[in-house]
Motif scaffolding. Structure first.
Motif, PDB file in Angstrom:
ATOM      1  N   THR A  92       0.948  -1.271  -0.102  1.00  0.00           N
ATOM      2  CA  THR A  92       0.070   0.387  -0.160  1.00  0.00           C
ATOM      3  C   THR A  92       1.159   1.470   0.154  1.00  0.00           C
ATOM      4  O   THR A  92       1.940   1.001   0.154  1.00  0.00           O
ATOM      5  N   GLY A  93       0.037   2.662  -0.204  1.00  0.00           N
ATOM      6  CA  GLY A  93       0.659   3.447  -0.047  1.00  0.00           C
ATOM      7  C   GLY A  93       1.427   4.843  -1.419  1.00  0.00           C
ATOM      8  O   GLY A  93       0.439   3.902  -2.780  1.00  0.00           O
ATOM      9  N   THR A 108       4.041  -1.103   4.216  1.00  0.00           N
ATOM     10  CA  THR A 108       3.192  -1.309   3.558  1.00  0.00           C
ATOM     11  C   THR A 108       2.019  -1.058   4.475  1.00  0.00           C
ATOM     12  O   THR A 108       2.747  -1.837   6.357  1.00  0.00           O
ATOM     13  N   GLY A 109       0.559  -0.640   4.157  1.00  0.00           N
ATOM     14  CA  GLY A 109      -0.608  -0.464   6.150  1.00  0.00           C
ATOM     15  C   GLY A 109      -0.829  -1.630   6.228  1.00  0.00           C
ATOM     16  O   GLY A 109      -2.027  -2.320   7.104  1.00  0.00           O
ATOM     17  N   LEU A 114       0.139  -8.558  11.581  1.00  0.00           N
ATOM     18  CA  LEU A 114       1.747  -8.333  11.721  1.00  0.00           C
ATOM     19  C   LEU A 114       1.567  -7.210  12.507  1.00  0.00           C
ATOM     20  O   LEU A 114       0.675  -6.120  12.192  1.00  0.00           O
ATOM     21  N   THR A 115       2.582  -6.704  13.846  1.00  0.00           N
ATOM     22  CA  THR A 115       1.810  -5.974  14.368  1.00  0.00           C
ATOM     23  C   THR A 115       3.458  -4.328  13.466  1.00  0.00           C
ATOM     24  O   THR A 115       3.910  -4.883  12.795  1.00  0.00           O
ATOM     25  N   ASP A 116       3.336  -3.230  13.277  1.00  0.00           N
ATOM     26  CA  ASP A 116       4.354  -2.394  13.001  1.00  0.00           C
ATOM     27  C   ASP A 116       5.358  -2.459  13.038  1.00  0.00           C
ATOM     28  O   ASP A 116       6.064  -2.719  14.518  1.00  0.00           O
ATOM     29  N   ASN A 117       6.508  -3.097  12.464  1.00  0.00           N
ATOM     30  CA  ASN A 117       8.139  -3.901  12.500  1.00  0.00           C
ATOM     31  C   ASN A 117       8.113  -4.098  10.821  1.00  0.00           C
ATOM     32  O   ASN A 117       7.757  -3.739  10.013  1.00  0.00           O
ATOM     33  N   ASP A 134       3.087  -0.517   8.100  1.00  0.00           N
ATOM     34  CA  ASP A 134       3.247   0.705   8.788  1.00  0.00           C
ATOM     35  C   ASP A 134       1.860   1.409   9.125  1.00  0.00           C
ATOM     36  O   ASP A 134       1.314   1.455   8.036  1.00  0.00           O
ATOM     37  N   THR A 135       0.908   1.120  10.020  1.00  0.00           N
ATOM     38  CA  THR A 135       0.110   1.708   9.904  1.00  0.00           C
ATOM     39  C   THR A 135      -0.674   2.647  11.013  1.00  0.00           C
ATOM     40  O   THR A 135      -1.437   2.791  10.999  1.00  0.00           O
TER      41      THR A 135
END
Length: 208
Positions: free
Chosen positions: A112-113, A121-122, A166-169, A196-197
């Motif tokens: 995304t982005g 990506t988000g 997945l968490t932001d990382n 990255d959300t």
């Protein structure tokens, strides 16, 4: 015709007679009090068994080399009369791991982005794709850990979605391929993905 037991027929299928086992076992039915002998590539082996239960199980006495082999049996009765060899079971021994696969690629739809090729990506369950050999099993790893996601290659392409959120990382995605005999390759080179959300801070407008 004799049959290779499922435990010796390694890989995705236990009935395709393709194996990484170099000392496979074969079984079948027999007549009690007859001696069943195992023949590999038309050469008698030392593996034999006196039939006592109506069934036999024979393990090859010598390590089988890489490649195709013909497996037959013969039966000898109490009077010493030996039968001709049975119809052949053709097997393939493959102990070689596949070549290291190519690095997976993040799909444009989950990258995304502003760019769909920057691997930022988000999307918290992104999907990766790549090329593969039909019939091989592709497995997905994240940070060198098996995710449990796998795909049986068809049409020379695979597609696998991350099975957990997945968490932001930052993450390293790799794959392995396992051939029909059950030999698994080394992990591919890694694809670095950043999740990255976090929303950007709201912009401000200076007063005139």
């Amino acid at each position: 015709t004799t049959d290779m037991i499922a435990a010796s027929d390694t890989g995705l299928s236990s009935v395709d007679n393709i194996t990484s086992t170099t000392l496979p076992t074969f079984n079948g039915s027999c007549t009690n009090n007859e001696t069943i002998a195992l023949i590999i590539d038309s050469t008698p082996t030392s593996a034999s068994e006196l039939c006592s239960t109506g069934n036999y199980s024979l393990t090859t006495s010598n390590v089988l080399g890489q490649g195709a082999h013909s497996v037959t049996i013969s039966a000898t009765d109490l009077a010493g009369n030996a039968s001709s060899a049975s119809l052949a079971l053709n097997i393939t021994v493959d102990t070689l791991a596949p070549n290291q696969p190519a690095t997976p690629d993040l799909t444009a739809g989950t990258d995304t982005g502003s760019s769909n090729t920057d691997n930022i990506t988000g999307n918290t369950s992104p999907t990766v794709i790549g090329s593969c050999t039909d019939g091989e099993l592709v497995k997905l790893y994240i940070d060198s850990t098996d995710t449990g996601a796998s795909y049986v290659c068809a049409t020379s392409q695979y597609s696998m979605t991350t099975p957990s959120i997945l968490t932001d990382n930052s993450y390293a995605y790799t794959i392995t391929v396992t051939d029909l005999a059950g030999n698994e390759s080394a992990q591919s080179l890694s694809l670095g993905i950043t999740v990255d959300t976090v929303l950007p801070a709201a912009p401000t407008v200076d007063a005139l």
